[in-house]
Design a protein around this motif. Structure first.
Motif, mmCIF file in Angstrom:
data_model
loop_
_atom_site.group_PDB
_atom_site.id
_atom_site.type_symbol
_atom_site.label_atom_id
_atom_site.label_comp_id
_atom_site.label_asym_id
_atom_site.label_seq_id
_atom_site.Cartn_x
_atom_site.Cartn_y
_atom_site.Cartn_z
ATOM 1 N N ALA A 71 0.653 -1.166 0.071
ATOM 2 C CA ALA A 71 -0.116 0.031 -0.067
ATOM 3 C C ALA A 71 0.747 1.446 0.062
ATOM 4 O O ALA A 71 0.632 2.146 -0.655
ATOM 5 C CB ALA A 71 -0.977 -0.095 1.229
ATOM 6 N N LEU A 72 1.888 1.085 0.791
ATOM 7 C CA LEU A 72 2.791 2.450 0.977
ATOM 8 C C LEU A 72 3.571 2.488 -0.481
ATOM 9 O O LEU A 72 3.635 3.581 -1.025
ATOM 10 C CB LEU A 72 3.842 2.440 1.928
ATOM 11 C CG LEU A 72 3.224 2.541 3.319
ATOM 12 C CD1 LEU A 72 4.445 2.109 4.383
ATOM 13 C CD2 LEU A 72 3.111 3.913 3.468
ATOM 14 N N ASP A 73 3.903 1.468 -1.224
ATOM 15 C CA ASP A 73 4.594 1.542 -2.512
ATOM 16 C C ASP A 73 3.459 2.098 -3.466
ATOM 17 O O ASP A 73 4.046 3.028 -4.323
ATOM 18 C CB ASP A 73 4.964 0.241 -2.936
ATOM 19 C CG ASP A 73 5.899 0.075 -4.280
ATOM 20 O OD1 ASP A 73 6.700 1.051 -4.139
ATOM 21 O OD2 ASP A 73 5.489 -0.548 -5.029
ATOM 22 N N CYS A 74 2.205 1.985 -3.289
ATOM 23 C CA CYS A 74 1.381 2.451 -4.413
ATOM 24 C C CYS A 74 1.143 3.916 -4.088
ATOM 25 O O CYS A 74 0.711 4.607 -5.199
ATOM 26 C CB CYS A 74 0.089 1.678 -3.999
ATOM 27 S SG CYS A 74 -0.050 -0.024 -4.716
ATOM 28 N N VAL A 75 1.172 4.452 -3.092
ATOM 29 C CA VAL A 75 0.727 5.787 -2.978
ATOM 30 C C VAL A 75 2.237 6.676 -2.729
ATOM 31 O O VAL A 75 1.947 7.765 -2.660
ATOM 32 C CB VAL A 75 -0.097 6.125 -1.367
ATOM 33 C CG1 VAL A 75 -1.329 5.367 -1.830
ATOM 34 C CG2 VAL A 75 0.808 5.783 -0.223
ATOM 35 N N SER A 76 3.188 6.057 -2.546
ATOM 36 C CA SER A 76 4.657 6.836 -2.201
ATOM 37 C C SER A 76 4.811 7.643 -3.349
ATOM 38 O O SER A 76 5.487 8.718 -3.192
ATOM 39 C CB SER A 76 5.437 5.956 -1.908
ATOM 40 O OG SER A 76 5.939 5.110 -2.990
ATOM 41 N N VAL A 135 -3.754 7.599 1.419
ATOM 42 C CA VAL A 135 -3.995 8.514 0.790
ATOM 43 C C VAL A 135 -2.784 9.318 0.735
ATOM 44 O O VAL A 135 -2.041 9.896 1.728
ATOM 45 C CB VAL A 135 -5.344 9.566 0.993
ATOM 46 C CG1 VAL A 135 -5.163 10.420 -0.026
ATOM 47 C CG2 VAL A 135 -6.545 8.524 1.342
ATOM 48 N N ALA A 136 -2.362 9.755 -0.536
ATOM 49 C CA ALA A 136 -1.024 10.733 -0.876
ATOM 50 C C ALA A 136 -1.188 11.622 -2.152
ATOM 51 O O ALA A 136 -2.099 11.150 -2.915
ATOM 52 C CB ALA A 136 0.242 9.935 -0.820
ATOM 53 N N THR A 137 -0.909 12.870 -1.854
ATOM 54 C CA THR A 137 -1.074 13.959 -2.816
ATOM 55 C C THR A 137 0.128 14.696 -2.821
ATOM 56 O O THR A 137 0.649 15.174 -1.702
ATOM 57 C CB THR A 137 -2.394 14.699 -2.995
ATOM 58 O OG1 THR A 137 -2.518 15.306 -4.001
ATOM 59 C CG2 THR A 137 -2.474 15.411 -1.574
ATOM 60 N N ASP A 138 0.300 15.328 -4.119
ATOM 61 C CA ASP A 138 1.356 16.384 -3.964
ATOM 62 C C ASP A 138 0.713 17.654 -4.823
ATOM 63 O O ASP A 138 1.120 18.628 -5.099
ATOM 64 C CB ASP A 138 2.571 15.979 -4.824
ATOM 65 C CG ASP A 138 2.308 15.526 -6.293
ATOM 66 O OD1 ASP A 138 1.070 15.686 -6.845
ATOM 67 O OD2 ASP A 138 3.272 15.042 -6.977
ATOM 68 N N ALA A 139 -0.480 17.698 -4.536
ATOM 69 C CA ALA A 139 -1.498 18.659 -5.324
ATOM 70 C C ALA A 139 -1.607 18.460 -6.723
ATOM 71 O O ALA A 139 -2.477 19.153 -7.395
ATOM 72 C CB ALA A 139 -1.044 20.120 -5.113
#
Length: 102
Positions: free
Chosen positions: A40-45, A72-76
């Motif tokens: 999961a971390l690999d998918c959102v990193s 969830v992760a985002t860089d905008a």
């Protein structure tokens, strides 16, 4: 070069003392196999921001809900979301872990 500045400050005694203690038996927790967490971390990193001006975007949001664990992760510009419904959640919780820790 020859200017004067005044910086307003407050005495430390004016701020309340915060005591944060969580007994181990009341701590929020969830169980997830390490392989699933790493996947999961690999998918959102790839969407974690590196902008120190926006620290909330420089990490991974963990949303532990009754339907499972969502990361969830985002860089905008990009938004990556992955949900794992197989995670057993004892109590709903939501927190951000900084990318250096993730």
């Amino acid at each position: 070069k020859n200017g004067n500045s005044t910086i307003p400050t407050f005495s430390a005694e004016e701020f309340p003392k915060l005591e944060v203690t969580i007994p181990d038996d009341e701590a929020d927790s969830f169980d997830i196999p390490s392989a699933k967490l790493l996947d999961a971390l690999d998918c959102v990193s790839s969407a974690i921001a590196n902008d120190p001006i926006r620290p909330a975007l420089c990490g991974v949001l963990f949303d532990a809900a009754k339907n499972g664990l969502t990361l969830v992760a985002t860089d905008a510009n990009r938004l990556m979301i992955i949900t794992n419904p197989d995670v057993s959640i004892k109590e709903e919780n939501c927190f951000i872990i900084n990318s250096r820790a993730a």
